[in-house]
Write a protein that holds these residues in place. Sequence first.
Motif, PDB file in Angstrom:
ATOM      1  N   ASN A 152       4.755  11.253  -8.879  1.00  0.00           N
ATOM      2  CA  ASN A 152       4.559  11.372  -7.312  1.00  0.00           C
ATOM      3  C   ASN A 152       3.104  11.714  -6.899  1.00  0.00           C
ATOM      4  O   ASN A 152       2.950  12.678  -6.124  1.00  0.00           O
ATOM      5  N   MET A 153       2.348  11.386  -7.746  1.00  0.00           N
ATOM      6  CA  MET A 153       1.013  11.333  -7.386  1.00  0.00           C
ATOM      7  C   MET A 153       0.425  10.732  -6.136  1.00  0.00           C
ATOM      8  O   MET A 153       1.064   9.773  -5.619  1.00  0.00           O
ATOM      9  N   ASN A 154      -0.631  11.380  -5.638  1.00  0.00           N
ATOM     10  CA  ASN A 154      -1.279  10.867  -4.437  1.00  0.00           C
ATOM     11  C   ASN A 154      -2.399   9.886  -4.687  1.00  0.00           C
ATOM     12  O   ASN A 154      -2.741   9.023  -3.794  1.00  0.00           O
ATOM     13  N   ARG A 155      -3.157  10.460  -5.701  1.00  0.00           N
ATOM     14  CA  ARG A 155      -4.467   9.797  -5.948  1.00  0.00           C
ATOM     15  C   ARG A 155      -4.852   9.517  -7.590  1.00  0.00           C
ATOM     16  O   ARG A 155      -4.275  10.446  -7.889  1.00  0.00           O
ATOM     17  N   VAL A 156      -5.300   8.246  -7.893  1.00  0.00           N
ATOM     18  CA  VAL A 156      -5.648   8.277  -9.146  1.00  0.00           C
ATOM     19  C   VAL A 156      -7.009   7.708  -9.105  1.00  0.00           C
ATOM     20  O   VAL A 156      -7.526   7.090  -8.246  1.00  0.00           O
ATOM     21  N   LYS A 200      -1.954   6.582  -2.795  1.00  0.00           N
ATOM     22  CA  LYS A 200      -0.589   5.778  -2.731  1.00  0.00           C
ATOM     23  C   LYS A 200      -0.484   5.234  -1.413  1.00  0.00           C
ATOM     24  O   LYS A 200       0.250   4.098  -1.457  1.00  0.00           O
ATOM     25  N   SER A 201      -1.237   5.282  -0.300  1.00  0.00           N
ATOM     26  CA  SER A 201      -1.172   4.595   0.925  1.00  0.00           C
ATOM     27  C   SER A 201      -1.887   3.391   0.909  1.00  0.00           C
ATOM     28  O   SER A 201      -1.548   2.555   1.348  1.00  0.00           O
ATOM     29  N   ASP A 202      -2.905   3.331  -0.036  1.00  0.00           N
ATOM     30  CA  ASP A 202      -3.525   2.043  -0.411  1.00  0.00           C
ATOM     31  C   ASP A 202      -2.394   1.131  -0.922  1.00  0.00           C
ATOM     32  O   ASP A 202      -2.526  -0.069  -0.532  1.00  0.00           O
ATOM     33  N   ILE A 203      -1.862   1.494  -1.886  1.00  0.00           N
ATOM     34  CA  ILE A 203      -0.764   0.640  -2.331  1.00  0.00           C
ATOM     35  C   ILE A 203       0.255   0.256  -1.288  1.00  0.00           C
ATOM     36  O   ILE A 203       0.793  -0.975  -1.588  1.00  0.00           O
ATOM     37  N   ASP A 204       0.813   1.211  -0.708  1.00  0.00           N
ATOM     38  CA  ASP A 204       1.762   0.807   0.544  1.00  0.00           C
ATOM     39  C   ASP A 204       0.979  -0.344   1.526  1.00  0.00           C
ATOM     40  O   ASP A 204       1.927  -1.409   1.702  1.00  0.00           O
ATOM     41  N   LYS A 205      -0.030  -0.276   1.505  1.00  0.00           N
ATOM     42  CA  LYS A 205      -0.782  -1.083   2.636  1.00  0.00           C
ATOM     43  C   LYS A 205      -0.845  -2.600   1.920  1.00  0.00           C
ATOM     44  O   LYS A 205      -1.034  -3.710   2.596  1.00  0.00           O
ATOM     45  N   MET A 206      -0.989  -2.486   0.580  1.00  0.00           N
ATOM     46  CA  MET A 206      -1.150  -3.701  -0.255  1.00  0.00           C
ATOM     47  C   MET A 206      -0.025  -4.608  -0.621  1.00  0.00           C
ATOM     48  O   MET A 206       0.003  -5.433  -1.100  1.00  0.00           O
TER      49      MET A 206
END
Length: 76
Positions: free
Chosen positions: A12-16, A62-68
């Motif tokens: 449940n991380m937000n950033r990598v 995580k929001s980048d992943i959701d957008k992609m």
Amino acid sequence: ESACSHAFKKMNMNRVWSGTAARNIGMNKVFERTGFKREGTFREGMFIDGAYCDINLYSLLKSDIDKMNFDERDTQ
């Protein structure tokens, strides 16, 4: 399972984030191709092979992943 998928789904991380030598063209391309955004450069951030070199810093949210519409198969 990819490291990013594990980080976002299981931990449940937000950033990598990660970095690579600016001169490492191949790794820079891998980050960009897999959706990582370049955040900046640490000038002379590491001492490698007897000289200081710049390090490019990349991150994925995580929001980048959701957008992609992230599909893990595309990154393996």
